[in-house]
Scaffold this motif. Structure first.
Motif, PDB file in Angstrom:
ATOM      1  N   THR A  14     -27.260  20.912 -22.026  1.00  0.00           N
ATOM      2  CA  THR A  14     -26.206  20.616 -22.994  1.00  0.00           C
ATOM      3  C   THR A  14     -25.028  21.502 -22.624  1.00  0.00           C
ATOM      4  O   THR A  14     -25.178  22.723 -22.517  1.00  0.00           O
ATOM      5  N   LYS A  17     -20.298  23.784 -26.514  1.00  0.00           N
ATOM      6  CA  LYS A  17     -19.143  23.219 -27.203  1.00  0.00           C
ATOM      7  C   LYS A  17     -17.832  23.830 -26.712  1.00  0.00           C
ATOM      8  O   LYS A  17     -16.858  23.113 -26.479  1.00  0.00           O
ATOM      9  N   LYS A  18     -17.775  25.134 -26.552  1.00  0.00           N
ATOM     10  CA  LYS A  18     -16.538  25.795 -26.103  1.00  0.00           C
ATOM     11  C   LYS A  18     -16.125  25.298 -24.723  1.00  0.00           C
ATOM     12  O   LYS A  18     -14.938  25.145 -24.445  1.00  0.00           O
ATOM     13  N   ARG A  20     -16.936  22.250 -23.407  1.00  0.00           N
ATOM     14  CA  ARG A  20     -16.472  20.866 -23.602  1.00  0.00           C
ATOM     15  C   ARG A  20     -15.052  20.842 -24.137  1.00  0.00           C
ATOM     16  O   ARG A  20     -14.219  20.055 -23.679  1.00  0.00           O
ATOM     17  N   GLU A  21     -14.776  21.716 -25.098  1.00  0.00           N
ATOM     18  CA  GLU A  21     -13.430  21.762 -25.673  1.00  0.00           C
ATOM     19  C   GLU A  21     -12.402  22.213 -24.641  1.00  0.00           C
ATOM     20  O   GLU A  21     -11.340  21.617 -24.506  1.00  0.00           O
TER      21      GLU A  21
END
Length: 83
Positions: A14, A17-18, A20-21
């Motif tokens: 995975t 998130k950081k 992906r952003e």
């Protein structure tokens, strides 16, 4: 800045998130893993829209004083090495 991810038994990770952003990655988007000479790897988001890819290539060409066509040809050669 570094982020860690765990590889599953199926070889999946995975993307944090950081990350992906920061890379502006969206669901369904493709990514490219590019290896460098010293054994490192870079993950690059691949634009879904070919026109976005051309715009990105032009931006990358400007500081190198290359025209977009020359940079696209260089990118094609690079991609063919890794695909």
């Amino acid at each position: 800045m570094s982020y860690e991810a765990t590889i599953t038994s199926k070889g999946q990770i995975t993307i944090p998130k950081k990350v992906r952003e920061r890379l502006q990655l969206t669901e369904g988007q493709k990514v490219l893993f590019r290896f460098d000479e010293d054994g490192g790897v870079r993950m690059i988001g691949v634009p879904n829209d070919p026109m976005n890819r051309l715009k990105t290539a032009r931006k990358r060409a400007a500081p190198l004083e290359l025209d977009a066509a020359e940079l696209l040809e260089r990118e094609r050669r690079e991609w063919s090495r890794h695909v």
